[in-house]
Design a protein around this motif. Sequence first.
Motif, PDB file in Angstrom:
ATOM      1  N   UNK A  95      -0.435  -6.205  -3.680  1.00  0.00           N
ATOM      2  CA  UNK A  95      -1.658  -5.417  -3.761  1.00  0.00           C
ATOM      3  C   UNK A  95      -1.328  -3.931  -3.773  1.00  0.00           C
ATOM      4  N   UNK A  96      -2.020  -3.173  -4.631  1.00  0.00           N
ATOM      5  CA  UNK A  96      -1.894  -1.726  -4.670  1.00  0.00           C
ATOM      6  C   UNK A  96      -2.941  -1.133  -3.732  1.00  0.00           C
ATOM      7  N   UNK A  97      -2.507  -0.345  -2.749  1.00  0.00           N
ATOM      8  CA  UNK A  97      -3.397   0.214  -1.740  1.00  0.00           C
ATOM      9  C   UNK A  97      -3.470   1.725  -1.927  1.00  0.00           C
ATOM     10  N   UNK A  98      -4.693   2.269  -2.028  1.00  0.00           N
ATOM     11  CA  UNK A  98      -4.886   3.688  -2.275  1.00  0.00           C
ATOM     12  C   UNK A  98      -5.975   4.259  -1.361  1.00  0.00           C
ATOM     13  N   UNK A  99      -5.693   5.375  -0.680  1.00  0.00           N
ATOM     14  CA  UNK A  99      -4.368   5.921  -0.396  1.00  0.00           C
ATOM     15  C   UNK A  99      -3.640   5.010   0.582  1.00  0.00           C
ATOM     16  N   UNK A 100      -2.357   5.243   0.768  1.00  0.00           N
ATOM     17  CA  UNK A 100      -1.547   4.332   1.575  1.00  0.00           C
ATOM     18  C   UNK A 100      -0.851   5.076   2.709  1.00  0.00           C
ATOM     19  N   UNK A 101      -1.010   4.554   3.919  1.00  0.00           N
ATOM     20  CA  UNK A 101      -0.279   5.021   5.101  1.00  0.00           C
ATOM     21  C   UNK A 101       0.388   3.761   5.659  1.00  0.00           C
ATOM     22  N   UNK A 102       1.633   3.581   5.258  1.00  0.00           N
ATOM     23  CA  UNK A 102       2.317   2.308   5.420  1.00  0.00           C
ATOM     24  C   UNK A 102       3.376   2.371   6.518  1.00  0.00           C
ATOM     25  N   UNK A 103       3.272   1.455   7.490  1.00  0.00           N
ATOM     26  CA  UNK A 103       4.254   1.349   8.566  1.00  0.00           C
ATOM     27  C   UNK A 103       4.885  -0.031   8.476  1.00  0.00           C
TER      28      UNK A 103
END
Length: 224
Positions: free
Chosen positions: A195-203
Amino acid sequence: AGVSRSVAVVTAYLMKSQGLGWEEAYAAVRAAKPDAEVNPGFQAQLKLYEAMGCAVDSSSALYKRHRLQVLRERYPELQDLPREVFAVDPTSTCQTLDTEVLYRCRKCRRSLFRGSSILSHVEGSGPTAFAHKRVTASAQLGGGGPDKCTSYFIEPVQWMEPALLGVMEGQLLCPKCTSKLGSFSWRGEQCSCGRWVTPAFQVHKSRVDEARTLPIGSLPAAKT
């Protein structure tokens, strides 16, 4: 001109008072006022309102995700991010006596974010989904399963602010030990599930541990 903003308000009123879906309520308004034309931004808000059960819940993951997407569209023009966009740093408040999950840096044990900050997304179809970045409106408003996801996508937390200002993308580092936790991008990032997540803050899940707080009533009584 009475064709967009006021129509959106009346549509929302019909949704709330008559239990109608947004399209059904909008059609009813247009039947009475044929020149009604709600702009795409208000249509997105009506869809969100319907998805939240015709209630405005600022703690909802759907609401938070929508707010970040709107902010992303304005981001190049922003000098400072609104304070309300950031979740409270878990270390700056007293621990709540409930069972909410805290996520801590695996290296130094510094608390980073709460379970309520995780913004779930619809699980992608794995590697086959990496060929595109388009997400349908229905998928954006849905929940998601974490089974294929190797990262948490969360709302921004106060300790991230220095890294985010004036930058479109970069690394997320632990504010205590500076070990790499993940990354962020206002343009969006691909989850391991596809999945493309927008905007992304990924941990990355491998960089944090879960820690549950226990209700005080569940603690054993001290012996005297």
